[in-house]
Enzyme design. Sequence first.
Site, PDB file in Angstrom:
ATOM      1  N   TYR A   1      63.529  11.004 -15.619  1.00 54.23           N
ATOM      2  CA  TYR A   1      62.908  10.376 -14.641  1.00 54.23           C
ATOM      3  C   TYR A   1      63.365   8.722 -14.550  1.00 54.23           C
ATOM      4  O   TYR A   1      62.579   7.815 -14.533  1.00 54.23           O
ATOM      5  CB  TYR A   1      61.480  10.437 -14.373  1.00 54.23           C
ATOM      6  CG  TYR A   1      61.151  11.878 -13.986  1.00 54.23           C
ATOM      7  CD1 TYR A   1      61.004  12.033 -12.484  1.00 54.23           C
ATOM      8  CD2 TYR A   1      60.946  12.799 -14.937  1.00 54.23           C
ATOM      9  CE1 TYR A   1      60.728  13.315 -11.876  1.00 54.23           C
ATOM     10  CE2 TYR A   1      60.675  14.223 -14.114  1.00 54.23           C
ATOM     11  CZ  TYR A   1      60.571  14.342 -12.782  1.00 54.23           C
ATOM     12  OH  TYR A   1      60.157  15.676 -12.371  1.00 54.23           O
TER      13      TYR A   1
ATOM     14  N   TYR B   1      51.350  20.663 -12.415  1.00 49.07           N
ATOM     15  CA  TYR B   1      52.695  20.397 -12.586  1.00 49.07           C
ATOM     16  C   TYR B   1      53.155  21.700 -13.072  1.00 49.07           C
ATOM     17  O   TYR B   1      52.609  22.279 -14.087  1.00 49.07           O
ATOM     18  CB  TYR B   1      52.850  19.371 -13.770  1.00 49.07           C
ATOM     19  CG  TYR B   1      54.191  19.020 -14.188  1.00 49.07           C
ATOM     20  CD1 TYR B   1      54.930  18.423 -13.142  1.00 49.07           C
ATOM     21  CD2 TYR B   1      54.750  19.741 -15.361  1.00 49.07           C
ATOM     22  CE1 TYR B   1      56.424  18.068 -13.708  1.00 49.07           C
ATOM     23  CE2 TYR B   1      56.301  19.669 -15.644  1.00 49.07           C
ATOM     24  CZ  TYR B   1      56.953  18.712 -14.764  1.00 49.07           C
ATOM     25  OH  TYR B   1      58.316  18.822 -14.839  1.00 49.07           O
TER      26      TYR B   1
ATOM     27  N   ASP C   1      50.086  29.230 -15.549  1.00 53.05           N
ATOM     28  CA  ASP C   1      51.132  28.553 -16.335  1.00 53.05           C
ATOM     29  C   ASP C   1      50.579  27.962 -17.602  1.00 53.05           C
ATOM     30  O   ASP C   1      49.963  26.887 -17.574  1.00 53.05           O
ATOM     31  CB  ASP C   1      51.799  27.519 -15.370  1.00 53.05           C
ATOM     32  CG  ASP C   1      52.791  26.610 -15.888  1.00 53.05           C
ATOM     33  OD1 ASP C   1      52.897  26.790 -17.041  1.00 53.05           O
ATOM     34  OD2 ASP C   1      53.469  25.758 -15.230  1.00 53.05           O
TER      35      ASP C   1
ATOM     36  N   LYS D   1      57.435  25.202 -24.150  1.00 56.84           N
ATOM     37  CA  LYS D   1      57.004  24.198 -25.019  1.00 56.84           C
ATOM     38  C   LYS D   1      56.766  24.368 -26.407  1.00 56.84           C
ATOM     39  O   LYS D   1      57.671  24.574 -27.016  1.00 56.84           O
ATOM     40  CB  LYS D   1      55.747  23.508 -24.181  1.00 56.84           C
ATOM     41  CG  LYS D   1      56.191  22.479 -22.997  1.00 56.84           C
ATOM     42  CD  LYS D   1      55.312  21.573 -22.408  1.00 56.84           C
ATOM     43  CE  LYS D   1      56.013  20.610 -21.768  1.00 56.84           C
ATOM     44  NZ  LYS D   1      55.625  20.681 -20.349  1.00 56.84           N
TER      45      LYS D   1
HETATM   46  C1  LIG Z   1      56.505  21.110 -19.123  1.00 56.13           C
HETATM   47  C2  LIG Z   1      55.680  22.239 -17.941  1.00 56.13           C
HETATM   48  C3  LIG Z   1      56.636  22.907 -17.306  1.00 56.13           C
HETATM   49  C4  LIG Z   1      58.149  22.875 -17.307  1.00 56.13           C
HETATM   50  O1  LIG Z   1      58.817  23.098 -18.456  1.00 56.13           O
HETATM   51  P1  LIG Z   1      60.301  22.692 -18.869  1.00 56.13           P
HETATM   52  O2  LIG Z   1      60.353  23.271 -20.260  1.00 56.13           O
HETATM   53  O3  LIG Z   1      59.952  20.912 -18.917  1.00 56.13           O
HETATM   54  O4  LIG Z   1      61.185  22.769 -17.770  1.00 56.13           O
HETATM   55  C5  LIG Z   1      56.012  23.804 -16.469  1.00 56.13           C
HETATM   56  N1  LIG Z   1      54.576  23.950 -16.445  1.00 56.13           N
HETATM   57  C6  LIG Z   1      53.871  23.092 -17.081  1.00 56.13           C
HETATM   58  C7  LIG Z   1      52.456  23.314 -17.180  1.00 56.13           C
HETATM   59  C8  LIG Z   1      54.297  22.197 -18.358  1.00 56.13           C
HETATM   60  O5  LIG Z   1      53.552  21.316 -18.834  1.00 56.13           O
END
Ligand SMILES: *Cc1c(COP(=O)(O)O)cnc(C)c1O
Length: 429
Positions: A21, A149, A250, A279
């Site tokens: 970004y 997000y 997620d 992550k």
């Molecule tokens: C970081 C994140 C993503 C995206 O993961 P990337 O490895 O950056 O593509 C998706 N969902 C959540 C909740 C995240 O924190």
Amino acid sequence: MKSADIDALVSFDQQHLWHPYASMHNPPPAYPVVAAEGARLRLADGRELIDGMSSWWSAIHGYNHPVLNQAASAQLATMSHVMFGGITHPPAVALGRKLLEICPPGLSRIFYSDSGSVAVEVAIKMAFQYWLGQGQHQRSKLLTVRNGYHGDTFGAMSVCDPVNGMHHLFQPIMQQHLFAEAPGCAFDEAFTEDHVADVKRLLLQHNDVIAALIIEPIVQGAGGMRFYSPAYLQRLRQLCDEYGILLIADEIATGFGRSGKLFACEHAAISPDILCLGKAITGGYLSFAATLCTDNVAEKVCSGEAGALMHGPTFMANPLACAVAGASIDLLLSQNWHANVQRIEALLKQHLAPAREFATVADVRVLGAIGVLEMKQPVDMVSIQRRFVDNGIWVRPFGKLVYIMPPYVISDTELVTLAANLVKVVATP
Ligand SMILES: *Cc1c(COP(=O)(O)O)cnc(C)c1O
């Protein structure tokens, strides 16, 4: 490094390398890091910073960990990569076994991919193909909540908060989904049925076109760093069942202990139909992710016209990443990780608390190994980051949010220094 070499490095970076970004016209400073160990980053000029970010939630065991290094080199010596089309391998199977042991019950099928965003794309495809498999082509909408997000690719972006991610820029080329009000019920607050009124309204109005509800369980990460009530998540699970739609959790940020449970769904004792992990899955060593689903979802996905899940990345199930992920999970489970996250939580609560008194601070909140100062105004990232670095800590704020989620290996002394210096920097505007 010699100062001329540092200058050359930074100068090439500024001219040629894009950062997250960031502008290339007027690139923000990037601090050259040449090594990292435990909870510390070493800058090229020799200074050491205590790491408050775990490289965006991922380096849970800290950097340069001997156990993960060993797992990586052993796998490297064997086979760093092989395609997953028509081939399988021990690291993929070993990791799969571990994930099924520790993930919320009911999840049985695993799709490996390369990053969190892709894991979300795969989840969206699964949900869509689940309905295709039942002849319900019209079910193409996702329901989600504001302040979420889910990543930067188009499918994932289309369910991010429509305002705070600047994603409205892409509106003309993005799918339009359904956004309910953000969870209005904080982690410790009593849940009432009013908190899901907006979700219920959308479910009623759009019942016949919704494929799934997608949400970050308990912790809304980059979209607001808010913690919401487990009872709210329980109620969403019930509502998904009532309306017969899928629940996608997620856990890319929350997975592997960060919120004080191994997976944040456990706070609410629920299982999703589809789960996204990323992550921390490799302890921050390699980009890797996984999307898990139930037998039921897999069965419907594969009974559609395509007869298969229509996705297959080149580096799917990368053996090196699988091996390190397996070692990272073993390492986590071999320790009393829960007590350790509680230790971090207690110290964060104690040492971030003084910031509550500041006129510039709107809220201070802590859950598990996550500490957040929400400011009343957005911070000036460049200047505040320089002051963090000058105070020996690595913190990367975002808008009004100054937050830390340190590696679990951080010592008490390091953690107290991190929190105290963060509060000290925030105290002076
Ligand atoms: C970081 C994140 C993503 C995206 O993961 P990337 O490895 O950056 O593509 C998706 N969902 C959540 C909740 C995240 O924190």
